[in-house]
Design a protein around this motif. Structure first.
Motif, PDB file in Angstrom:
ATOM      1  N   GLY A 360      10.328  83.590  14.528  1.00  0.00           N
ATOM      2  CA  GLY A 360       9.807  84.754  15.234  1.00  0.00           C
ATOM      3  C   GLY A 360      10.902  85.782  15.417  1.00  0.00           C
ATOM      4  O   GLY A 360      12.073  85.523  15.098  1.00  0.00           O
ATOM      5  N   ALA A 361      10.535  86.958  15.897  1.00  0.00           N
ATOM      6  CA  ALA A 361      11.535  87.996  16.132  1.00  0.00           C
ATOM      7  C   ALA A 361      11.109  88.868  17.296  1.00  0.00           C
ATOM      8  O   ALA A 361       9.921  89.045  17.541  1.00  0.00           O
ATOM      9  CB  ALA A 361      11.698  88.853  14.875  1.00  0.00           C
ATOM     10  N   ILE A 368      17.385  93.795  17.247  1.00  0.00           N
ATOM     11  CA  ILE A 368      16.512  92.741  16.758  1.00  0.00           C
ATOM     12  C   ILE A 368      17.154  91.395  17.003  1.00  0.00           C
ATOM     13  O   ILE A 368      18.358  91.227  16.840  1.00  0.00           O
ATOM     14  CB  ILE A 368      16.198  92.977  15.265  1.00  0.00           C
ATOM     15  CG1 ILE A 368      15.752  91.675  14.633  1.00  0.00           C
ATOM     16  CG2 ILE A 368      17.365  93.497  14.489  1.00  0.00           C
ATOM     17  CD1 ILE A 368      15.224  91.865  13.267  1.00  0.00           C
ATOM     18  N   LYS A 369      16.334  90.468  17.435  1.00  0.00           N
ATOM     19  CA  LYS A 369      16.818  89.100  17.604  1.00  0.00           C
ATOM     20  C   LYS A 369      15.827  88.192  16.871  1.00  0.00           C
ATOM     21  O   LYS A 369      14.621  88.273  17.119  1.00  0.00           O
ATOM     22  CB  LYS A 369      16.865  88.759  19.089  1.00  0.00           C
ATOM     23  CG  LYS A 369      17.897  87.712  19.359  1.00  0.00           C
ATOM     24  CD  LYS A 369      18.223  87.608  20.838  1.00  0.00           C
ATOM     25  CE  LYS A 369      19.370  86.659  21.042  1.00  0.00           C
ATOM     26  NZ  LYS A 369      20.648  87.312  21.190  1.00  0.00           N
ATOM     27  N   GLU A 377      17.522  90.135   8.722  1.00  0.00           N
ATOM     28  CA  GLU A 377      17.289  91.138   9.772  1.00  0.00           C
ATOM     29  C   GLU A 377      16.819  92.471   9.218  1.00  0.00           C
ATOM     30  O   GLU A 377      15.882  93.086   9.741  1.00  0.00           O
ATOM     31  CB  GLU A 377      18.561  91.342  10.604  1.00  0.00           C
ATOM     32  CG  GLU A 377      18.746  90.227  11.604  1.00  0.00           C
ATOM     33  CD  GLU A 377      19.733  90.557  12.696  1.00  0.00           C
ATOM     34  OE1 GLU A 377      20.251  91.689  12.733  1.00  0.00           O
ATOM     35  OE2 GLU A 377      19.985  89.658  13.520  1.00  0.00           O
ATOM     36  N   ALA A 378      17.498  92.917   8.127  1.00  0.00           N
ATOM     37  CA  ALA A 378      17.121  94.219   7.549  1.00  0.00           C
ATOM     38  C   ALA A 378      15.663  94.172   7.088  1.00  0.00           C
ATOM     39  O   ALA A 378      14.925  95.163   7.194  1.00  0.00           O
ATOM     40  CB  ALA A 378      18.040  94.552   6.388  1.00  0.00           C
ATOM     41  N   GLU A 382      12.261  96.254   8.143  1.00  0.00           N
ATOM     42  CA  GLU A 382      11.293  96.860   7.199  1.00  0.00           C
ATOM     43  C   GLU A 382       9.862  96.525   7.628  1.00  0.00           C
ATOM     44  O   GLU A 382       8.985  97.377   7.644  1.00  0.00           O
ATOM     45  CB  GLU A 382      11.485  96.266   5.806  1.00  0.00           C
ATOM     46  CG  GLU A 382      12.455  96.996   4.926  1.00  0.00           C
ATOM     47  CD  GLU A 382      12.677  96.217   3.617  1.00  0.00           C
ATOM     48  OE1 GLU A 382      13.718  96.440   3.031  1.00  0.00           O
ATOM     49  OE2 GLU A 382      11.810  95.383   3.213  1.00  0.00           O
ATOM     50  N   ILE A 383       9.673  95.260   7.973  1.00  0.00           N
ATOM     51  CA  ILE A 383       8.335  94.834   8.415  1.00  0.00           C
ATOM     52  C   ILE A 383       7.955  95.616   9.670  1.00  0.00           C
ATOM     53  O   ILE A 383       6.819  96.049   9.843  1.00  0.00           O
ATOM     54  CB  ILE A 383       8.304  93.308   8.695  1.00  0.00           C
ATOM     55  CG1 ILE A 383       8.583  92.554   7.413  1.00  0.00           C
ATOM     56  CG2 ILE A 383       6.953  92.893   9.280  1.00  0.00           C
ATOM     57  CD1 ILE A 383       8.655  91.039   7.559  1.00  0.00           C
ATOM     58  N   ARG A 384       8.947  95.807  10.557  1.00  0.00           N
ATOM     59  CA  ARG A 384       8.690  96.578  11.779  1.00  0.00           C
ATOM     60  C   ARG A 384       8.162  97.982  11.409  1.00  0.00           C
ATOM     61  O   ARG A 384       7.176  98.460  11.976  1.00  0.00           O
ATOM     62  CB  ARG A 384      10.008  96.695  12.575  1.00  0.00           C
ATOM     63  CG  ARG A 384       9.896  97.314  13.957  1.00  0.00           C
ATOM     64  CD  ARG A 384      10.150  98.815  13.990  1.00  0.00           C
ATOM     65  NE  ARG A 384      11.250  99.316  13.214  1.00  0.00           N
ATOM     66  CZ  ARG A 384      12.462  99.592  13.685  1.00  0.00           C
ATOM     67  NH1 ARG A 384      12.716  99.391  14.937  1.00  0.00           N
ATOM     68  NH2 ARG A 384      13.395 100.088  12.902  1.00  0.00           N
TER      69      ARG A 384
END
Ligand code: ADP
Length: 737
Positions: A360-361, A368-369, A377-378, A382-384
């Protein structure tokens, strides 16, 4: 698509079959007669062209006939009562022309539609009773959904004896899977096979929701036209969506023929108002079951549907209650002083375990964690960005790369995502990730070959091959369940509350700081102005002594200098006084009371000593000035500044005049003070309320603080002040409190 605008089109093939208007097909199946009659006169208006065969009356003679003649007086009376009382129709058994029928009536638009269906084989009531008992007993709710499906298939096979009975379940994209099957031994099994959504187009699914059982008694039947096709009075085709004898879509017939099916019976499984699946029965030759048997079938699927719903609700409730404990623990462990991401990293139960997932994030304010198995993370960022474009607050997919092709790269960790937006910002999210499942799916035929060209019919036809076709799932995760979505929804509310509490805490901390800073500032300005006063008095006093005792001995230039010192120190005293009252106003609390403005102004004017100081000025105060509810001390200061300015800036006018009064505007008492002095240029009108802002020439004394005090007092009373002014003519200040 409007249902009534057109009749059944000439050319329908699989390319446009999603739009095929199957409800106005204009044809009947061959095992009975469809009759349309006028519901007032009970005269026949339209009928399928097989009346001679079933009723012994030629179609030509049949049109226009009175129903009474066909079915007798009493049945017509019963129809009449049902229409009149809107009580619904009951099935009626009739004998016409030595044939036994069940007559099924319903209203469709302006028509009374009667299906005369061959009665067929009947059971005695005891047998019927036994069947119902076997259904109730056979489908108890203690089981899992798969075993319930097995039982339902077995019961259907036992009771209706079709060659193959399948329970067909829809997925979220309306593909179907055979989840239970009972069949004749010699037939190959279709269990676990999948069928693409296009096999059962959306308008058929909609009809199933309304009319739960559908029979096709002979796939190879000759459709019987209904004449006339268009109802002569309304010019509309008959809407046959509720007719049990409605003819079958030629595309569907071809589909069944390609499967070598000779007859079918299909019943809708409806769970909580949604089409969950179908019980599909196939027979490899023609087969008819009559109305009463179909009612039994309806009963069976109803009990089956209810039991699915009970089991699903049980699973849902269990999951939700298990989750709610975990959720509460997580929320309780979050500390207000931590950021959300820090907090979620510390909880004894990771938030990712609330919903079955591998990672999860948390993405909050561009930080971002990530937890567990996630893309890099990058990539999560992108998904965000992809999610930020979506309108949905809660979003889920089991096939991310289908919507977001870049996700191909990380399908091993994120084939499925479930996310929600946090707070009000568009780009703060919590996300759960599900990996790709390493499974294969078997299709009944290659789902990509939906179409083949049919030379004989000169059109695109449904696929021919239903050979088992295996496909490895690519970029697809396990499906998100309704309880997963519900958990996400409540967790979102919890976290939003936490963020809100954090914000409140932050605001109250800032407020406290601000209050402290303000107090310091007040103390500072109060202290300064206070402390400046005594040295200033010293300067002023000694300059006065110099002037009075020594000016005779001093050169003229020195005397002038002393005068300048005195003037400057007086001015400075004025400034200190004003600053002092400004800081008092800013800090003071309101002490509200009701008081008379008239009295206040009289008091004020006498303190100005107008007769001596402004002998030429005429002051007019309106008789009936309203009272004010406010802080009298402050309002006194307000009037004092406005009156003082008006006197000051009009004293050089030819006949200086001040008018004070009030007007009613939008249910408010608005006070005004009008002078005929120097006026204020448009550009300056906004500035004059700022501290130390002076716009008149230097020949008027002043500090530029008075109007800022006025503005503060008005603000403290939640009022408003504005000006109308013209340079050279005068100014009017309006205000309300
Ligand atoms: P001051 O001590 O200079 O009068 P105020 O804050 O009371 O300071 O007023 C700010 C400026 O607004 C004044 O310097 C003057 O230029 C202008 N002003 C205020 N009242 C009037 C008025 N009645 N007529 C013309 N100008 C005015």
């Amino acid at each position: 698509m409007s249902e009534e605008q057109f009749s059944y089109p000439e050319k329908v093939d699989v390319q446009n079959c999603d739009k095929e208007p199957i409800h106005i097909i204009g044809k009947a199946q061959a095992h009975g007669v469809i009759v349309a009659a006028n519901p007032q006169t009970f005269q026949v208006t339209q009928a399928s062209e097989n009346t001679l065969k079933f009723f012994g009356i030629s179609h030509q003679d049949f049109l226009g006939i009175s129903l009474e003649k066909l079915i007798g007086e009493l049945p017509v009376k019963r129809l009449q009562t049902s229409i009149f009382e809107e009580s619904g129709f009951t099935a009626e058994e009739l004998k016409i022309n030595e044939n036994s029928f069940v007559m099924l009536a319903h209203l469709s638009g302006d028509n009374l539609i009667l299906d005369f269906e061959i009665l067929g084989k009947t059971w005695n009531p005891t047998h019927f009773q036994q069947q119902l008992t076997s259904i109730i007993n056979g489908l108890d709710t203690t089981e899992s959904i798969p075993s319930l499906c097995d039982r339902a298939a077995k019961l259907m096979k036992d009771i209706f004896d079709y060659d193959r009975v399948m329970v067909y379940r829809f997925d979220e994209e309306w593909n179907g899977e055979v989840v239970a099957e009972e069949k004749e031994e010699h037939l190959e099994s279709w269990l676990d096979l999948h069928y693409p959504a296009s096999d059962i187009p959306s308008q058929s699914r909609k009809l199933f929701l309304k009319h739960k059982v559908r029979i096709i008694s002979d796939v190879n039947y000759e459709p019987v036209p209904i004449a006339s096709e268009i109802f002569p009075v309304t010019n509309k085709p008959l809407d046959l969506s509720r007719s049990a004898l409605r003819g079958v879509s030629p595309i569907h017939i071809e589909y069944l023929q390609n499967m070598k099916v000779g007859a079918s019976l299909t019943a809708a499984i409806i769970v909580n108002g949604n089409l969950w699946g179908l019980v599909a029965c196939h027979h490899y030759s023609a087969k008819f079951i009559n109305y009463y048997q179909r009612e039994t079938c309806k009963f069976l699927t109803q009990v089956f549907s209810n039991n699915i719903s009970t089991i699903q609700t049980g699973i849902f409730n269990k999951k939700i209650s298990e989750n709610s404990e975990l959720r509460q623990r997580i929320v309780e462990e979050l500390k207000i002083e931590d950021s959300l991401a820090e907090g979620l990293a510390k909880t004894s139960v990771p938030f990712t375990s609330l919903i079955e997932s591998e990672g999860g994030a948390v993405i909050l304010d561009n930080e971002i964690k990530a937890f567990g198995k996630t893309p890099k993370e990058a990539e999560v960022l992108e998904i965000r960005d992809f999610l930020a474009q979506k309108d949905e607050v809660i979003f889920h997919t089991k096939n991310l790369k289908n919507q977001y092709p870049k996700a191909e790269k990380y399908k091993k960790s994120a084939s499925g995502i479930l996310s929600f937006k946090l707070g009000r910002a568009e780009d703060n999210f919590i996300i759960w990730f599900r990996p790709e499942v390493a499974e294969t799916v078997s299709w009944g035929g290659d789902p990509n070959n939906k179409v083949s060209y049919n030379e004989e019919k000169q059109r695109l036809s449904p696929r021919k091959s239903f050979e088992k076709w295996t496909e490895k799932l690519d970029g697809i995760s396990h499906s998100w369940q309704d309880y997963d979505l519900e958990t996400a929804k409540v967790f979102r509310e919890n976290l939003n509350q936490f963020l809100l509490a954090k914000q409140k805490e932050e605001i109250s901390r800032l407020n406290q700081n601000l209050e402290e800073a303000n107090k310091d500032l007040e103390l500072f300005s109060y202290g300064i102005s206070h402390d400046l006063r005594s040295p200033l008095r010293g300067i002023n006093g000694f300059a006065q002594i110099l002037k009075e005792d020594f000016s005779r001995d001093l050169p003229a230039e020195a005397s002038e200098t002393i005068d300048t010192i005195l003037k400057a120190s007086n001015r400075m005293e004025g400034i200190i006084d004003d600053i002092l009252s400004f800081s008092k106003i800013t800090s003071g609390e309101l002490e509200k009371e009701k008081f008379s403005n008239k009295k206040l102004l009289e008091e004020l004017l006498s303190s100005f000593n107008i007769r001596t100081n402004f002998p030429d000025t005429e002051v007019v105060i309106a008789e009936n000035l309203p009272e004010t509810f406010g802080d009298r001390r402050m309002v006194f200061q307000l009037w004092s500044n406005l009156v003082g300015n008006a006197l000051k800036y009009s004293q050089r006018a030819k006949a200086p005049k001040l008018e004070i009064g009030s007007i009613s505007e939008n249910n408010r008492e608005v006070f005004y003070i009008k002078d005929n002095g120097i006026g204020i240029a448009k550009n300056d009108q906004d500035k004059i309320f700022n501290v130390f802002s002076r716009v008149s020439k230097n020949d008027f004394k002043g500090t530029g603080v008075g109007l800022s005090i006025v503005a503060r007092i008005i603000e403290k009373h939640n009022g408003k002040i504005w000006i109308e002014s013209e340079p050279g003519k005068g100014s009017t200040f309006f205000f309300y409190l």
